[in-house]
Structures are given as C-alpha cells and as structure tokens.
Design an enzyme around this catalytic site. Structure first.
Site, PDB file in Angstrom:
ATOM      1  CB  CYS A 104     -33.084 -10.451  56.213  1.00 53.39           C
ATOM      2  SG  CYS A 104     -33.660 -12.194  55.765  1.00 53.39           S
ATOM      3  N   PRO A 105     -30.498 -12.501  57.009  1.00 55.97           N
ATOM      4  CG  PRO A 105     -29.806 -14.633  57.460  1.00 55.97           C
ATOM      5  CD  PRO A 105     -29.531 -13.371  56.404  1.00 55.97           C
TER       6      PRO A 105
END
Lengths: 83, 137
Positions: free
Chosen positions: A22-23
């Site tokens: 993430c992201p």
C-alpha cells in the site's frame, strides 16, 4: 455476485499488484483504469489488506462499479467495472 | 476537487515516508495538494540529499528493524512517493526560504526536482485557510 460468477467474468484488464505494498496497488489500479473503456472489467491482484478496503471505496467514489472480491491462497482479486 | 495543505516540518525518514504515503492517497483521490516544507523538512529537499536521510523520529532504538522492514515489504522511498504523487495529480512543493537557508539552500536551483518554488510563511497559512484538509507533519 458469487465467487464462481466473479471468476467466470471476462476480464479486459488485469493488474497484478502483488509485489507492491500500500498504496502501490491503489495507484496501479488508478493508472490502469484510465486505459480501459467504460463498461469494461478490470481485476486487481493484491496481497495487501489495506488495499482490500481502499479499492472498493475508491472505486465507488470515482463512479466505478465494485463487483466483488475473491480470496485466493495468499492474495485476493478485486473486480471492478469502469463507470 | 478537494484541496489538501501540508505543513512538512519533519525531515526524518519515517515522517517523510508517511508524508509520501499521504500524498499518494491524495493523488489517488485526484486532490489538489500544496506542501510547505518547513525547518527540518528542508534538509531532505536540498539537491543530492534524497538518499542521505537515515534518521527516524520515533522508536529510534528500533531503527534498523524499521529500515529492514521497509526493504522487505518493498516500500517505495519517500522521494519515489513524492514523485509518483506529483505525476498523478496537482502537487506543488514549496520550501520556506528561511528553512532552506538554514540547510544551505539559497536559490531554487539548490533544491531537487520535486521543488516548485521558495515561499514565505504567509503563503502557508493562506493555503491552510483555503484548504479542505490541513495537515502538519
């Protein structure tokens, strides 16, 4: 949709984001959805828990159709239809 | 289109990385972003310093594990996050001119390619007033 129905979908674009944290997956999804047409289906492969929650919300915000998530061994697949 | 104003005071690796992740989230949401780099943060934006940030602000006794984890999880560097965000949405990075001078940067050319301009404190506060989200890191 059921898992079987999701897996049977004809996917127009696959984004394999299993290598990134993430992201990463969210950004890859954003870039990829720009390359398909409205009504086409994209699947995103990821192993990141945060992404599992982020992408459906992001998709709805952007006017895309969140169709469902299928759990596989060690990762999951999210299906979106471009709005 | 939402506006995000970030006051980036910190120049430590963990906080810069956090700022980078937040900017990426903002980019995914197509936000307009203005980052005002203050004091400690300016050091990271001096040309050539991108790879020289190796201090963490918290859990300093666990720094080695933290850095190792970032590597194992294949987390992008703070610089890469900022670059990606600038690529995907409207992100402007301003260095407070005083902060720049503290770390030896007098002109725009002394800073890396992420930086759009130098600025004064008034611009930061005006931006904060006009934004939907205001963060101080």
């Amino acid at each position: 949709m059921t898992n079987d129905e999701l897996i049977a979908l004809e996917v127009d674009k696959t984004v394999d984001a299993r290598g990134t944290a993430c992201p990463g997956p969210l950004l890859e999804a954003k870039k990829a959805i720009a390359t398909i047409d409205s009504g086409e289906i994209m699947e995103i492969l990821s192993a990141d828990e945060g992404t599992k929650r982020d992408i459906p919300k992001w998709a709805n915000k952007k006017g895309h159709d969140y169709m469902g998530t299928v759990e596989e061994s060690g990762y999951f697949k999210i299906y979106l239809k471009k709005g | 289109m939402s506006k995000l104003c970030m006051g980036l005071f910190s120049g430590s690796l963990d906080k810069l990385t956090a700022a980078g992740v937040i900017l990426s989230g903002a980019a995914a949401d197509d936000m307009d972003v203005e980052v005002f780099v203050l004091l400690q943060g300016a050091r990271a934006f001096i040309k050539g310093n991108e790879d020289k940030i190796d201090n963490v602000a918290e859990a300093t006794h666990l720094k080695d594990e933290f850095m190792k984890s970032l590597e194992v999880l294949n987390v992008s560097t703070w610089y890469e996050f900022f670059e990606m965000a600038k690529d995907m949405t409207n992100v402007k990075i301003y260095i407070c001119s005083l902060a720049g001078k503290i770390w030896g940067g007098e002109k725009l050319e002394d800073f890396n390619d992420l930086v759009d301009d130098l600025c004064g404190i008034g611009e930061y506060l005006t931006s904060a007033e006009e934004s939907d989200i205001h963060l101080f890191i």
